[in-house]
Design a protein around this motif. Sequence first.
Motif, mmCIF file in Angstrom:
data_model
loop_
_atom_site.group_PDB
_atom_site.id
_atom_site.type_symbol
_atom_site.label_atom_id
_atom_site.label_comp_id
_atom_site.label_asym_id
_atom_site.label_seq_id
_atom_site.Cartn_x
_atom_site.Cartn_y
_atom_site.Cartn_z
ATOM 1 N N PHE A 1 5.703 15.343 3.495
ATOM 2 C CA PHE A 1 4.433 14.916 2.914
ATOM 3 C C PHE A 1 4.634 14.479 1.468
ATOM 4 O O PHE A 1 5.586 14.874 0.799
ATOM 5 C CB PHE A 1 3.376 16.030 2.999
ATOM 6 N N TYR A 2 3.735 13.626 1.018
ATOM 7 C CA TYR A 2 3.714 13.153 -0.367
ATOM 8 C C TYR A 2 2.681 13.968 -1.140
ATOM 9 O O TYR A 2 1.615 14.306 -0.608
ATOM 10 C CB TYR A 2 3.344 11.677 -0.444
ATOM 11 N N TYR A 3 2.993 14.252 -2.397
ATOM 12 C CA TYR A 3 2.090 15.024 -3.259
ATOM 13 C C TYR A 3 1.894 14.265 -4.567
ATOM 14 O O TYR A 3 2.864 13.773 -5.152
ATOM 15 C CB TYR A 3 2.688 16.406 -3.537
ATOM 16 N N MET A 4 0.640 14.165 -5.008
ATOM 17 C CA MET A 4 0.359 13.537 -6.300
ATOM 18 C C MET A 4 -0.498 14.451 -7.161
ATOM 19 O O MET A 4 -1.521 14.972 -6.698
ATOM 20 C CB MET A 4 -0.364 12.200 -6.111
ATOM 21 N N ALA A 5 -0.076 14.645 -8.405
ATOM 22 C CA ALA A 5 -0.897 15.319 -9.408
ATOM 23 C C ALA A 5 -1.738 14.245 -10.093
ATOM 24 O O ALA A 5 -1.192 13.284 -10.641
ATOM 25 C CB ALA A 5 -0.016 16.040 -10.418
ATOM 26 N N LEU A 6 -3.053 14.393 -10.058
ATOM 27 C CA LEU A 6 -3.939 13.341 -10.551
ATOM 28 C C LEU A 6 -4.649 13.755 -11.839
ATOM 29 O O LEU A 6 -5.243 14.832 -11.903
ATOM 30 C CB LEU A 6 -4.986 13.001 -9.493
ATOM 31 N N HIS A 7 -4.607 12.882 -12.840
ATOM 32 C CA HIS A 7 -5.418 13.076 -14.042
ATOM 33 C C HIS A 7 -6.497 12.007 -14.085
ATOM 34 O O HIS A 7 -6.469 11.039 -13.311
ATOM 35 C CB HIS A 7 -4.548 13.052 -15.308
ATOM 36 N N ASP A 8 -7.458 12.156 -14.984
ATOM 37 C CA ASP A 8 -8.622 11.277 -14.987
ATOM 38 C C ASP A 8 -8.722 10.394 -16.226
ATOM 39 O O ASP A 8 -9.815 9.963 -16.608
ATOM 40 C CB ASP A 8 -9.906 12.099 -14.831
ATOM 41 N N CYS B 1 -3.485 14.945 -2.722
ATOM 42 C CA CYS B 1 -3.869 14.545 -4.077
ATOM 43 C C CYS B 1 -4.538 15.726 -4.760
ATOM 44 O O CYS B 1 -5.631 16.140 -4.356
ATOM 45 C CB CYS B 1 -4.816 13.348 -4.023
ATOM 46 N N ASN B 2 -3.895 16.248 -5.781
ATOM 47 C CA ASN B 2 -4.372 17.459 -6.445
ATOM 48 C C ASN B 2 -4.939 17.105 -7.815
ATOM 49 O O ASN B 2 -4.214 16.612 -8.679
ATOM 50 C CB ASN B 2 -3.218 18.458 -6.587
ATOM 51 N N ASP B 3 -6.240 17.378 -8.018
ATOM 52 C CA ASP B 3 -6.894 17.016 -9.275
ATOM 53 C C ASP B 3 -7.029 18.184 -10.249
ATOM 54 O O ASP B 3 -7.837 18.138 -11.174
ATOM 55 C CB ASP B 3 -8.274 16.418 -8.998
ATOM 56 N N ILE B 4 -6.243 19.251 -10.024
ATOM 57 C CA ILE B 4 -6.423 20.464 -10.810
ATOM 58 C C ILE B 4 -6.231 20.228 -12.306
ATOM 59 O O ILE B 4 -6.782 20.949 -13.142
ATOM 60 C CB ILE B 4 -5.444 21.567 -10.302
ATOM 61 N N GLU B 5 -5.498 19.178 -12.678
ATOM 62 C CA GLU B 5 -5.263 18.880 -14.092
ATOM 63 C C GLU B 5 -6.548 18.513 -14.824
ATOM 64 O O GLU B 5 -6.627 18.623 -16.041
ATOM 65 C CB GLU B 5 -4.250 17.740 -14.212
ATOM 66 N N LEU C 1 -3.380 11.116 7.064
ATOM 67 C CA LEU C 1 -4.196 12.173 6.471
ATOM 68 C C LEU C 1 -4.169 12.040 4.952
ATOM 69 O O LEU C 1 -3.096 12.066 4.338
ATOM 70 C CB LEU C 1 -3.672 13.549 6.880
ATOM 71 N N LEU C 2 -5.351 11.887 4.354
ATOM 72 C CA LEU C 2 -5.499 11.854 2.904
ATOM 73 C C LEU C 2 -6.268 13.097 2.501
ATOM 74 O O LEU C 2 -7.433 13.265 2.877
ATOM 75 C CB LEU C 2 -6.239 10.586 2.468
ATOM 76 N N TYR C 3 -5.615 13.963 1.754
ATOM 77 C CA TYR C 3 -6.173 15.282 1.435
ATOM 78 C C TYR C 3 -6.421 15.358 -0.069
ATOM 79 O O TYR C 3 -5.489 15.339 -0.860
ATOM 80 C CB TYR C 3 -5.178 16.367 1.867
ATOM 81 N N LEU C 4 -7.713 15.432 -0.453
ATOM 82 C CA LEU C 4 -8.092 15.584 -1.858
ATOM 83 C C LEU C 4 -8.374 17.056 -2.103
ATOM 84 O O LEU C 4 -9.280 17.631 -1.496
ATOM 85 C CB LEU C 4 -9.326 14.744 -2.183
ATOM 86 N N THR C 5 -7.626 17.669 -3.007
ATOM 87 C CA THR C 5 -7.725 19.104 -3.208
ATOM 88 C C THR C 5 -7.728 19.473 -4.682
ATOM 89 O O THR C 5 -7.368 18.665 -5.545
ATOM 90 C CB THR C 5 -6.555 19.820 -2.504
ATOM 91 N N SER D 1 -7.654 1.779 -13.879
ATOM 92 C CA SER D 1 -8.373 3.041 -13.763
ATOM 93 C C SER D 1 -7.397 4.200 -13.699
ATOM 94 O O SER D 1 -6.195 4.024 -13.519
ATOM 95 C CB SER D 1 -9.273 3.023 -12.523
ATOM 96 N N SER D 2 -7.929 5.400 -13.829
ATOM 97 C CA SER D 2 -7.092 6.592 -13.790
ATOM 98 C C SER D 2 -6.597 6.853 -12.378
ATOM 99 O O SER D 2 -7.177 6.366 -11.396
ATOM 100 C CB SER D 2 -7.889 7.797 -14.288
ATOM 101 N N PRO D 3 -5.535 7.636 -12.235
ATOM 102 C CA PRO D 3 -5.069 7.992 -10.883
ATOM 103 C C PRO D 3 -6.142 8.676 -10.040
ATOM 104 O O PRO D 3 -6.285 8.377 -8.855
ATOM 105 C CB PRO D 3 -3.889 8.921 -11.158
ATOM 106 N N LEU D 4 -6.924 9.574 -10.665
ATOM 107 C CA LEU D 4 -7.955 10.278 -9.903
ATOM 108 C C LEU D 4 -9.041 9.318 -9.435
ATOM 109 O O LEU D 4 -9.430 9.320 -8.258
ATOM 110 C CB LEU D 4 -8.570 11.397 -10.748
#
Length: 372
Positions: free
Chosen positions: A179-186, A121-125, A95-99, A36-39
């Motif tokens: 903190f860890y940061y992830m850029a998430l695509h779908d 986890c940033n889904d802006i992409e 803490l798991l932060y979906l933004t 599956s996708s990261p998002l």
Amino acid sequence: MIGFSSFSTTRETGLAAQACIEKIQAIAQQPDEGCSSPLDTMIDIADRLERDPGTARNIWVVRSNQQPGVEAAHTRISAWPLRFSPQARSSEKPLLYLTSSSTSAELCALSSESAQRGIFCNDIETLPSTWPKGAHPWVPLWLTANPQCLPFDPASGAEARAITLAALQSLYVEGSHGFYYMALHDEPNDFIGPMSSLSTSQALKGMYKVSEMETGTEQPRVRLLGAGLALRAVISAARMLRDDWGVASELWSCPSYTRLARDADSAQRWNRVHPGVPRRSSHLRECLNAEDSPVIAVTGYAQHVAEQIGAHITSRFVALGADSTESLPCGPTSGKTVDKRWIVTLALRALAQEDKLPQAYVERAMRRYLLL
């Protein structure tokens, strides 16, 4: 005035993180867990951790993201209330932060409200935008320059899951800062598939070999690096190089150019001030310095993100980002990823500059792919 500079990490913090780790590992073992996708992977992890009575009390999930159809009424939309809660402050939880944060100002505020602790986890992409990866150009600068931040751009759900497990272990079991940061695509990446323990370990250091595309003959070779969604374009480019030009490729997934660069910079500084002892190496050098084939590093961000590793590569190096071809014919217009045709053409150019291919190949490629 109530002080709220940080949370208190206790023995219970580590136990809570371990419970979450075991749950995520159990999810990964289920037969219906495909590529599956990261998002989708991170949303699924957040959902299951919140709904399972065994883990719901062991994690704080914050959802301020803008994904359509996602029910967030039962979840937190900000981490600020945790800073004022005596119970929360007495013992930190993962803490798991979906933004959906498109600017560095938003990310700065987010990291401040969470005391620069957590997995962001940033889904802006995945949302409409004119910016590469949906992020304002200052975002990658902020991510790479922030010493508290360890940024990742996972290409697959498997990578995102591995990064999450590593973050839980490092931040909440071992008590590391930051903190860890992830850029998430779908978009799923079926090319990668399940990751071995070695691939997982190397991915967390910044890069690992995905595959090789051989030509069956002693032909020129390039090493193609890709991060996040851009890895799909890299894989397509490798096929084109093999089928159209007889060029073999090594394919590397690079979830974090920044971690690679920081590790290499650290080794370089240590070697500089310790001249009389054996030199330290870096993961980047161990992966890429065994041969002299050109290295093409691709990112969906601006070119400077991939260029971070260039100073530590001894062979010919080319960085390619979403801004690399925007003023050229057929350059990217959506900003979502780089064009596979330019990856192929720049790889051929690097080989021609090494006298491993005729320069005419580059001109033929530009005509063939309508890049002139």
